[in-house]
Design a protein around this motif. Sequence first.
Motif, PDB file in Angstrom:
ATOM      1  N   SER A 224       8.242   4.895  42.968  1.00 56.65           N
ATOM      2  CA  SER A 224       8.221   4.194  41.686  1.00 56.65           C
ATOM      3  C   SER A 224       8.902   5.019  40.601  1.00 56.65           C
ATOM      4  O   SER A 224       9.620   4.479  39.753  1.00 56.65           O
ATOM      5  CB  SER A 224       6.774   3.879  41.286  1.00 56.65           C
ATOM      6  OG  SER A 224       6.150   3.049  42.243  1.00 56.65           O
ATOM      7  N   GLY A 225       8.673   6.341  40.627  1.00 56.74           N
ATOM      8  CA  GLY A 225       9.302   7.200  39.635  1.00 56.74           C
ATOM      9  C   GLY A 225      10.817   7.206  39.748  1.00 56.74           C
ATOM     10  O   GLY A 225      11.533   7.099  38.748  1.00 56.74           O
ATOM     11  N   SER A 227      12.667   4.881  41.170  1.00 55.99           N
ATOM     12  CA  SER A 227      13.152   3.546  40.826  1.00 55.99           C
ATOM     13  C   SER A 227      13.127   3.327  39.310  1.00 55.99           C
ATOM     14  O   SER A 227      14.006   2.668  38.745  1.00 55.99           O
ATOM     15  CB  SER A 227      12.301   2.479  41.519  1.00 55.99           C
ATOM     16  OG  SER A 227      12.425   2.570  42.916  1.00 55.99           O
ATOM     17  N   PHE A 228      12.112   3.877  38.656  1.00 53.41           N
ATOM     18  CA  PHE A 228      12.039   3.783  37.197  1.00 53.41           C
ATOM     19  C   PHE A 228      13.265   4.436  36.554  1.00 53.41           C
ATOM     20  O   PHE A 228      13.766   3.978  35.527  1.00 53.41           O
ATOM     21  CB  PHE A 228      10.761   4.449  36.698  1.00 53.41           C
ATOM     22  CG  PHE A 228      10.551   4.345  35.222  1.00 53.41           C
ATOM     23  CD1 PHE A 228       9.940   3.232  34.665  1.00 53.41           C
ATOM     24  CD2 PHE A 228      10.953   5.363  34.371  1.00 53.41           C
ATOM     25  CE1 PHE A 228       9.746   3.132  33.296  1.00 53.41           C
ATOM     26  CE2 PHE A 228      10.772   5.282  33.010  1.00 53.41           C
ATOM     27  CZ  PHE A 228      10.161   4.154  32.459  1.00 53.41           C
ATOM     28  N   TRP A 240       8.280  -2.148  42.258  1.00 50.99           N
ATOM     29  CA  TRP A 240       7.333  -1.871  41.169  1.00 50.99           C
ATOM     30  C   TRP A 240       7.903  -0.917  40.123  1.00 50.99           C
ATOM     31  O   TRP A 240       7.745  -1.124  38.921  1.00 50.99           O
ATOM     32  CB  TRP A 240       6.041  -1.313  41.755  1.00 50.99           C
ATOM     33  CG  TRP A 240       5.278  -2.315  42.556  1.00 50.99           C
ATOM     34  CD1 TRP A 240       5.378  -3.676  42.480  1.00 50.99           C
ATOM     35  CD2 TRP A 240       4.303  -2.055  43.557  1.00 50.99           C
ATOM     36  NE1 TRP A 240       4.529  -4.281  43.372  1.00 50.99           N
ATOM     37  CE2 TRP A 240       3.851  -3.304  44.052  1.00 50.99           C
ATOM     38  CE3 TRP A 240       3.759  -0.894  44.101  1.00 50.99           C
ATOM     39  CZ2 TRP A 240       2.878  -3.410  45.041  1.00 50.99           C
ATOM     40  CZ3 TRP A 240       2.790  -0.989  45.098  1.00 50.99           C
ATOM     41  CH2 TRP A 240       2.357  -2.234  45.562  1.00 50.99           C
ATOM     42  N   GLY A 241       8.567   0.141  40.549  1.00 49.08           N
ATOM     43  CA  GLY A 241       9.125   1.090  39.600  1.00 49.08           C
ATOM     44  C   GLY A 241      10.230   0.485  38.751  1.00 49.08           C
ATOM     45  O   GLY A 241      10.300   0.720  37.539  1.00 49.08           O
ATOM     46  N   SER A 242      11.112  -0.284  39.375  1.00 50.59           N
ATOM     47  CA  SER A 242      12.185  -0.919  38.609  1.00 50.59           C
ATOM     48  C   SER A 242      11.631  -1.980  37.665  1.00 50.59           C
ATOM     49  O   SER A 242      12.172  -2.197  36.574  1.00 50.59           O
ATOM     50  CB  SER A 242      13.213  -1.534  39.561  1.00 50.59           C
ATOM     51  OG  SER A 242      12.631  -2.555  40.356  1.00 50.59           O
ATOM     52  N   LEU A 244       8.760  -1.727  36.105  1.00 51.39           N
ATOM     53  CA  LEU A 244       8.276  -0.951  34.964  1.00 51.39           C
ATOM     54  C   LEU A 244       9.426  -0.514  34.070  1.00 51.39           C
ATOM     55  O   LEU A 244       9.302  -0.485  32.842  1.00 51.39           O
ATOM     56  CB  LEU A 244       7.491   0.265  35.461  1.00 51.39           C
ATOM     57  CG  LEU A 244       6.131  -0.019  36.088  1.00 51.39           C
ATOM     58  CD1 LEU A 244       5.570   1.241  36.739  1.00 51.39           C
ATOM     59  CD2 LEU A 244       5.158  -0.540  35.045  1.00 51.39           C
ATOM     60  N   SER A 245      10.552  -0.160  34.684  1.00 52.58           N
ATOM     61  CA  SER A 245      11.709   0.254  33.902  1.00 52.58           C
ATOM     62  C   SER A 245      12.224  -0.898  33.039  1.00 52.58           C
ATOM     63  O   SER A 245      12.575  -0.706  31.868  1.00 52.58           O
ATOM     64  CB  SER A 245      12.809   0.756  34.840  1.00 52.58           C
ATOM     65  OG  SER A 245      13.948   1.153  34.119  1.00 52.58           O
ATOM     66  N   ARG A 248       9.799  -1.698  29.928  1.00 53.42           N
ATOM     67  CA  ARG A 248       9.533  -0.743  28.848  1.00 53.42           C
ATOM     68  C   ARG A 248      10.115  -1.181  27.520  1.00 53.42           C
ATOM     69  O   ARG A 248       9.642  -0.760  26.462  1.00 53.42           O
ATOM     70  CB  ARG A 248      10.095   0.628  29.221  1.00 53.42           C
ATOM     71  CG  ARG A 248      11.598   0.654  29.442  1.00 53.42           C
ATOM     72  CD  ARG A 248      12.085   2.014  29.873  1.00 53.42           C
ATOM     73  NE  ARG A 248      13.491   1.976  30.271  1.00 53.42           N
ATOM     74  CZ  ARG A 248      14.162   3.036  30.660  1.00 53.42           C
ATOM     75  NH1 ARG A 248      13.552   4.224  30.698  1.00 53.42           N
ATOM     76  NH2 ARG A 248      15.436   2.935  31.008  1.00 53.42           N
ATOM     77  N   ALA A 258       4.536  -4.977  32.099  1.00 52.00           N
ATOM     78  CA  ALA A 258       4.331  -3.605  32.570  1.00 52.00           C
ATOM     79  C   ALA A 258       2.939  -3.397  33.148  1.00 52.00           C
ATOM     80  O   ALA A 258       2.759  -2.555  34.040  1.00 52.00           O
ATOM     81  CB  ALA A 258       4.561  -2.622  31.429  1.00 52.00           C
ATOM     82  N   GLY A 262       2.207  -1.840  36.986  1.00 53.57           N
ATOM     83  CA  GLY A 262       1.544  -0.544  36.848  1.00 53.57           C
ATOM     84  C   GLY A 262       0.206  -0.518  37.550  1.00 53.57           C
ATOM     85  O   GLY A 262      -0.153   0.477  38.199  1.00 53.57           O
TER      86      GLY A 262
END
Length: 287
Positions: A224-225, A227-228, A240-242, A244-245, A248, A258, A262
Motif C-alpha cells: 500500500s505504501g 502504491s501510494f 488500496w494504496g493507490s 488512498l493516493s 488525499r 480514504a 484505509g
Amino acid sequence: MTAVTQAPPVTAAPAPAGRRYGVRPWLLAPLLFLVLAAVAALAPALLSGVDPLAADPLHALSGPGAGHWFGTDHLGRDVLSRVVHGAGHSLAIGAAAILFAAGVGTVLGMLAGLSPRYLDELLSRLFDVLATFPELLLALLVIAITGPGTGNVILAIGMAQIPNYARVIRAQTFVVRRSGYVEQAVTFGLRRPVLVLRHVLPNVLGPLPVLATIGMGTAIIATSGLSFLGMGPQPPSPEWGSMLSEARNYLRVAWWTALFPGLAVSLTVISLTLVGRRLQRRFEGRQ
C-alpha cells in the motif's frame, strides 16, 4: 438404618466451542474478516457486482447511501466495488512477495546452516546488514533500481523480507543437523542431497507458517505504501494504496474515499497480526 445417598459427581462445564477446537473467542472476528478478505480477493463478484472502473461523473463524490454504500470517488466510481476488487491486488502482491521471500530465505538459511564456518559467517553478516535497513526503505531502493510496476513491487518487498526467513531457518538448521536422527543417517552413509531433502528440509519448515502470516501484514503495508507513492499497480487499477493516493486531494469534501480503503488495509493487517501471534504461541508450546 438410614440409606446413605451419594452426591452426584460434579462435572465441569463444557468448554466453549472455539476453545475446544483451539480457537480463542477473541480470534473469531479476525478469522472471519480474513475469510471475507479472501472471498473478496478470489471472487469479488460475490460481494459486489458493480464494475470498479465504471465512471459516473454525474454522481462524483456522492456520500455513502443506498445506491453506493461506501459512496463514490472523484470520477463517480463505486468505492465499495473498488475496495472489494482492490483486495485481489493487495493480497496477491503480498502473498507473492511472501512466497518469494520464504523460498529464497529458506534456501539461503539452509545453505548457511549446512556450510563450512567461513561461508556461514559471510552469509550471516549479509543477513545482518540487510536486516538493519527498514523494509520499506530497502524496497524503495530496489524499486529505484528496477522501476515501478507490480512485478518489481513483489521483488522489492520479497527481497526486503528475505533476512527474516533466512536467519530463522539458519537457526533451525543448526538444531536439526545436530539431532540424533540426522547424525545416525550420516553414519549410515546417506548421500548429502538425500539427507538434506528427506531429513533436514521437512524439519526446518516449522516456523514458516508463523513468519508468513505475520510477514503478510507487513507486506500488505509495504504494498500500500509503494502504491501510494505511485510505484505499484497504476491507476485505474483498484488497489488500496493507490485509492488512498487518489483520495488525499478530496479529504475535506469526501472523507469516505480514504476511510474505507484505509480501514481495509488496517483491519487486514491487524487480523493477520493477531492470527500470526496466536500461531506463534502454539508453535512455542504456549496456550
